[in-house]
Design an enzyme around this catalytic site. Sequence first.
Site, PDB file in Angstrom:
ATOM      1  N   HIS A   1      41.925  67.386 -11.260  1.00  0.00           N
ATOM      2  CA  HIS A   1      42.184  66.016 -10.684  1.00  0.00           C
ATOM      3  C   HIS A   1      41.050  65.243 -10.288  1.00  0.00           C
ATOM      4  O   HIS A   1      40.775  63.863 -10.598  1.00  0.00           O
ATOM      5  CB  HIS A   1      43.273  66.007  -9.698  1.00  0.00           C
ATOM      6  CG  HIS A   1      44.412  66.703  -9.797  1.00  0.00           C
ATOM      7  ND1 HIS A   1      45.567  66.314 -10.514  1.00  0.00           N
ATOM      8  CD2 HIS A   1      44.802  68.053  -9.455  1.00  0.00           C
ATOM      9  CE1 HIS A   1      46.433  67.183 -10.691  1.00  0.00           C
ATOM     10  NE2 HIS A   1      46.086  68.348  -9.919  1.00  0.00           N
TER      11      HIS A   1
HETATM   12  C1  BDR Z   1      45.205  66.658  -5.466  1.00  0.00           C
HETATM   13  O1  BDR Z   1      45.711  67.527  -4.256  1.00  0.00           O
HETATM   14  C2  BDR Z   1      44.559  68.553  -4.066  1.00  0.00           C
HETATM   15  O2  BDR Z   1      45.206  69.693  -3.963  1.00  0.00           O
HETATM   16  C3  BDR Z   1      43.446  68.268  -5.158  1.00  0.00           C
HETATM   17  O3  BDR Z   1      42.269  68.602  -4.570  1.00  0.00           O
HETATM   18  C4  BDR Z   1      43.566  66.875  -5.580  1.00  0.00           C
HETATM   19  O4  BDR Z   1      42.805  66.029  -4.861  1.00  0.00           O
HETATM   20  C5  BDR Z   1      45.887  66.698  -6.593  1.00  0.00           C
HETATM   21  O5  BDR Z   1      47.255  66.350  -6.259  1.00  0.00           O
END
Ligand code: BDR
Length: 311
Positions: free
Chosen positions: A240
């Site tokens: 992400h």
């Molecule tokens: C987001 O949540 C976190 O677990 C990850 O680092 C990312 O920023 C994804 O939903």
Amino acid sequence: SLPVVIDCDPGVDDAIALLLALASPEIEVRGVTTVAGNASLADVTRNAGHVLDLGGAPAGLPLVAGLAGPIARTARIADEPIHGDGGLGGPAPAAPPRAPAAGHAVDFLAGQALAAPGEVTVVAIGPLSNVAAMLARHPQAGPALREIVVMGGAAFAQGNITPAAEYNFYADPEAARRVLESGVPVRVVGLDVTRSALFPLQAAEHLARLPGAAGAAGGLLCGFVERYRERFGVAAVPVHDALAVAGLVDPGLLDYGHGSATVECAGEVTRGALVADLRTPGRSRTAHIALTVDADRFTALLTERLARHTG
Ligand code: BDR
Ligand code: CA
């Protein structure tokens, strides 16, 4: 190159995002701030220090710790072990990482904005607590920013922490709402695109065979894929936070819808839901919501940039 401050909660994908940024001459990292999220503030700050060491960041690059929880709620550290114990896929590295600088992330972020009006982009890849607190505490700072790039939300896709919400927005919905409604141009890179750009195990394994930090990044990604595969049965992961950085490195990677956006804070089952209004342009068009991504281009870019970390 584009000056950025990265506000993060490493987190495997945060770590990969930092390494991507450090390997990309298109952007200039002026500082890194931390916020509780994937792990406690102490853990994510230690992890960020470790990643900056790994990525060969200059010793003088500011690393500044911020808020230990959301602006209006009780802290809730992610309890799902998708990032492994301590947030970075396992036991803490042996060598103590660089220590954070004095001061508070909220003031540091404002200082960076005000020192170079119109230039600085904040890349927020954790819960939005620090950024929202900065907007409230330093009212001149928001308008001085060039843009805020946010990894968070799911405008049309399903959430990941609940059906309605993505983790970063769920963790601090009031903060996310304040940022999206601030009037500062915000680019939202949410699950709509991150889940359409899965990084394959094969590419992670290729990186893991390389020397230096590239190999370490590959190792982190392999572990991430493994945990993801156990849970979802898919041998590829959404990285992400790295996609949010990649969208700045390669502006052609993502396509956006333009409009306004807010976040549900009061809903019984929709806490943290991103509500984007991309209908016929109304008065406000400060939200730019990423809708499509060129997945192969992202995999190629991320692989090539991480491979530059041979030191
Ligand atoms: C987001 O949540 C976190 O677990 C990850 O680092 C990312 O920023 C994804 O939903
Ligand atoms: Ca994150």
